[in-house]
Scaffold this active site. Structure first.
Site, PDB file in Angstrom:
ATOM      1  N   LYS A 148      -3.283  -1.380   2.566  1.00  0.00           N
ATOM      2  CA  LYS A 148      -3.782  -1.935   3.836  1.00  0.00           C
ATOM      3  C   LYS A 148      -5.187  -1.416   4.160  1.00  0.00           C
ATOM      4  CE  LYS A 148      -0.400  -0.162   6.266  1.00  0.00           C
ATOM      5  NZ  LYS A 148       0.296   0.610   5.225  1.00  0.00           N
ATOM      6  N   ARG A 205       3.891  -0.934  14.721  1.00  0.00           N
ATOM      7  CA  ARG A 205       4.798  -0.389  13.727  1.00  0.00           C
ATOM      8  C   ARG A 205       6.206  -0.196  14.277  1.00  0.00           C
ATOM      9  NH1 ARG A 205       2.550   4.156   9.664  1.00  0.00           N
ATOM     10  NH2 ARG A 205       0.524   3.250   9.938  1.00  0.00           N
ATOM     11  N   ARG A 216      -4.063   9.353  -4.324  1.00  0.00           N
ATOM     12  CA  ARG A 216      -5.083   9.030  -3.313  1.00  0.00           C
ATOM     13  C   ARG A 216      -5.910  10.276  -2.961  1.00  0.00           C
ATOM     14  NH1 ARG A 216      -3.535   6.011   2.135  1.00  0.00           N
ATOM     15  NH2 ARG A 216      -1.994   7.660   2.321  1.00  0.00           N
ATOM     16  N   ARG A 274      -4.471  13.853   1.416  1.00  0.00           N
ATOM     17  CA  ARG A 274      -3.888  13.878   2.751  1.00  0.00           C
ATOM     18  C   ARG A 274      -2.623  14.734   2.751  1.00  0.00           C
ATOM     19  NH1 ARG A 274      -3.654   7.795   5.129  1.00  0.00           N
ATOM     20  NH2 ARG A 274      -1.532   8.459   5.640  1.00  0.00           N
ATOM     21  N   ARG A 277       8.226   8.737   4.797  1.00  0.00           N
ATOM     22  CA  ARG A 277       7.436   7.659   5.406  1.00  0.00           C
ATOM     23  C   ARG A 277       7.985   6.291   4.991  1.00  0.00           C
ATOM     24  NH1 ARG A 277       1.871   9.290   3.279  1.00  0.00           N
ATOM     25  NH2 ARG A 277       1.142   7.300   4.072  1.00  0.00           N
TER      26      ARG A 277
HETATM   27  P1  AP5 Z   1      -4.416   2.601   0.952  1.00  0.00           P
HETATM   28  O1  AP5 Z   1      -5.271   1.392   1.099  1.00  0.00           O
HETATM   29  O2  AP5 Z   1      -4.936   3.905   1.476  1.00  0.00           O
HETATM   30  O3  AP5 Z   1      -2.946   2.285   1.479  1.00  0.00           O
HETATM   31  P2  AP5 Z   1      -2.384   2.036   2.933  1.00  0.00           P
HETATM   32  O4  AP5 Z   1      -1.477   0.864   2.882  1.00  0.00           O
HETATM   33  O5  AP5 Z   1      -3.505   2.006   3.932  1.00  0.00           O
HETATM   34  O6  AP5 Z   1      -1.506   3.333   3.072  1.00  0.00           O
HETATM   35  P3  AP5 Z   1      -1.410   4.494   4.160  1.00  0.00           P
HETATM   36  O7  AP5 Z   1      -0.647   5.604   3.502  1.00  0.00           O
HETATM   37  O8  AP5 Z   1      -2.743   4.868   4.735  1.00  0.00           O
HETATM   38  O9  AP5 Z   1      -0.556   3.817   5.229  1.00  0.00           O
HETATM   39  P4  AP5 Z   1       0.338   4.439   6.214  1.00  0.00           P
HETATM   40  O10 AP5 Z   1       0.659   3.215   6.979  1.00  0.00           O
HETATM   41  O11 AP5 Z   1       1.511   5.220   5.791  1.00  0.00           O
HETATM   42  O12 AP5 Z   1      -0.563   5.594   6.875  1.00  0.00           O
HETATM   43  P5  AP5 Z   1      -1.346   5.698   8.232  1.00  0.00           P
HETATM   44  O13 AP5 Z   1      -2.576   6.441   8.003  1.00  0.00           O
HETATM   45  O14 AP5 Z   1      -1.417   4.378   8.903  1.00  0.00           O
HETATM   46  O15 AP5 Z   1      -4.103   2.765  -0.618  1.00  0.00           O
HETATM   47  C1  AP5 Z   1      -3.312   3.832  -1.118  1.00  0.00           C
HETATM   48  C2  AP5 Z   1      -3.918   4.300  -2.471  1.00  0.00           C
HETATM   49  O16 AP5 Z   1      -3.836   3.233  -3.410  1.00  0.00           O
HETATM   50  C3  AP5 Z   1      -5.388   4.700  -2.397  1.00  0.00           C
HETATM   51  O17 AP5 Z   1      -5.608   5.773  -3.265  1.00  0.00           O
HETATM   52  C4  AP5 Z   1      -6.141   3.462  -2.903  1.00  0.00           C
HETATM   53  O18 AP5 Z   1      -7.358   3.818  -3.504  1.00  0.00           O
HETATM   54  C5  AP5 Z   1      -5.145   2.864  -3.901  1.00  0.00           C
HETATM   55  N1  AP5 Z   1      -5.162   1.395  -3.917  1.00  0.00           N
HETATM   56  C6  AP5 Z   1      -5.183   0.581  -2.833  1.00  0.00           C
HETATM   57  N2  AP5 Z   1      -5.154  -0.716  -3.202  1.00  0.00           N
HETATM   58  C7  AP5 Z   1      -5.123  -0.705  -4.559  1.00  0.00           C
HETATM   59  C8  AP5 Z   1      -5.060  -1.735  -5.535  1.00  0.00           C
HETATM   60  N3  AP5 Z   1      -5.031  -3.027  -5.184  1.00  0.00           N
HETATM   61  N4  AP5 Z   1      -5.018  -1.381  -6.840  1.00  0.00           N
HETATM   62  C9  AP5 Z   1      -5.028  -0.078  -7.206  1.00  0.00           C
HETATM   63  N5  AP5 Z   1      -5.076   0.946  -6.331  1.00  0.00           N
HETATM   64  C10 AP5 Z   1      -5.119   0.637  -5.011  1.00  0.00           C
HETATM   65  O19 AP5 Z   1      -0.335   6.556   9.118  1.00  0.00           O
HETATM   66  C11 AP5 Z   1      -0.159   7.951   8.914  1.00  0.00           C
HETATM   67  C12 AP5 Z   1       0.752   8.501   9.998  1.00  0.00           C
HETATM   68  O20 AP5 Z   1       0.160   8.303  11.296  1.00  0.00           O
HETATM   69  C13 AP5 Z   1       2.140   7.853  10.108  1.00  0.00           C
HETATM   70  O21 AP5 Z   1       3.052   8.407   9.190  1.00  0.00           O
HETATM   71  C14 AP5 Z   1       2.493   8.156  11.573  1.00  0.00           C
HETATM   72  O22 AP5 Z   1       2.898   9.494  11.730  1.00  0.00           O
HETATM   73  C15 AP5 Z   1       1.162   7.989  12.277  1.00  0.00           C
HETATM   74  N6  AP5 Z   1       0.947   6.602  12.742  1.00  0.00           N
HETATM   75  C16 AP5 Z   1      -0.049   5.756  12.350  1.00  0.00           C
HETATM   76  N7  AP5 Z   1       0.061   4.580  12.978  1.00  0.00           N
HETATM   77  C17 AP5 Z   1       1.156   4.664  13.784  1.00  0.00           C
HETATM   78  C18 AP5 Z   1       1.789   3.741  14.655  1.00  0.00           C
HETATM   79  N8  AP5 Z   1       1.352   2.496  14.847  1.00  0.00           N
HETATM   80  N9  AP5 Z   1       2.906   4.172  15.309  1.00  0.00           N
HETATM   81  C19 AP5 Z   1       3.376   5.422  15.149  1.00  0.00           C
HETATM   82  N10 AP5 Z   1       2.821   6.341  14.328  1.00  0.00           N
HETATM   83  C20 AP5 Z   1       1.717   5.953  13.645  1.00  0.00           C
END
Ligand code: AP5
Length: 226
Positions: A18, A93, A132, A165, A176
């Site tokens: 994402k 979410r 990552r 991270r 997660r």
């Molecule tokens: P990446 O693009 O970073 O993946 P992502 O889907 O953004 O994954 P996240 O882990 O950031 O999502 P998340 O939803 O768990 O975390 P968030 O920060 O929102 O890609 C991942 C890896 O793959 C990278 O190394 C990239 O280079 C590689 N990659 C990507 N696309 C690729 C491709 N096509 N081919 C090859 N490689 C690829 O949330 C973290 C925490 O914050 C949560 O656990 C929670 O505690 C809190 N939080 C955040 N939002 C909320 C909410 N709305 N409500 C409650 N708590 C929340």
């Protein structure tokens, strides 16, 4: 010309890609990339009251309580740069978050245009998250094998030292994923029913997938102007 004033959501499990796609799409459309995870990490880094409140939830791989997230997103969406479109990455979410967003956007008569739903198999997710690396200075994301920086451990953009991270440790990733299935996945049916959902295969390569997303938006734009 393509209309770029979209109100978009990126929904999907951790590691589906994402954030990687959101960075490309918001740059192409010149709309703000609002990632709740990034906003929380900035708060944790700055040791703000919100940061101190949310850190333990994030470290455990749990969702931050709805009241905190909803308030933070409300404030962010009220800022001037979000009045002509935005991309919400990782929000909503939970059902209460989706309800709050729907009510706020209905009140301002600015409904969502598309919810992009990105998926990938669990094995790929674990492999992606364990590889990552992120730049804490400018926020760029890399993968040690798939999307490596030009120089190992150093950000191409700002020269900052890349880090892993805290919540990308295998046990936290497992948690997660479970939290995603338990609390977030239900939103897929909701948005599919409302006709907003567009399915994406997050396992595809980065650039073709970004083109696919922009193509969907181009089609939407030409339907609007037809
Ligand atoms: P990446 O693009 O970073 O993946 P992502 O889907 O953004 O994954 P996240 O882990 O950031 O999502 P998340 O939803 O768990 O975390 P968030 O920060 O929102 O890609 C991942 C890896 O793959 C990278 O190394 C990239 O280079 C590689 N990659 C990507 N696309 C690729 C491709 N096509 N081919 C090859 N490689 C690829 O949330 C973290 C925490 O914050 C949560 O656990 C929670 O505690 C809190 N939080 C955040 N939002 C909320 C909410 N709305 N409500 C409650 N708590 C929340």
């Amino acid at each position: 010309m393509m209309n770029t004033n979209y109100r978009l959501v990126f929904l999907g499990p951790p590691g589906a890609g994402k954030g990687t796609q959101a960075a490309r799409i918001t740059e192409a459309l010149a709309i703000p990339h609002i990632a709740t995870g990034d906003l929380f990490r900035e708060n944790v880094k700055g040791a703000t009251p919100v940061g101190l409140e949310v850190k333990a939830f994030m470290d455990r791989g749990e969702l931050v309580p709805d009241r905190i997230v909803i308030r933070m997103v409300r404030e962010r969406l009220a800022r001037p740069d979000a009045q002509k479109g935005f991309l919400l990455d990782g929000y909503p979410r939970s059902v209460p978050q989706a309800d709050a967003l729907e009510a706020d956007l209905a009140a301002s008569k600015t409904p969502l245009d598309v919810v992009f739903y990105m998926t990938a198999p669990d094995t790929l997710i674990v492999e992606r998250l364990s590889g990552r690396r992120v730049c804490p200075s400018c926020g760029r994301t890399y993968h040690v094998a798939n999307i490596p920086p030009r120089k190992a451990g150093v950000c191409d953009g700002c020269g900052g030292a890349l880090v892993q991270r805290d919540d990308d440790k295998p046990e936290t990733v497992k948690k997660r994923l479970a939290v995603y299935r338990d609390q977030t996945e239900a939103l897929v049916a909701r948005y599919r029913k409302s006709g907003l959902l567009v399915d994406l295969d997050g396992a595809k390569e980065v650039e073709p997938l970004a083109r696919e997303i922009l193509d969907v938006l181009k089609k939407l734009s030409s339907r609007r102007t037809a």
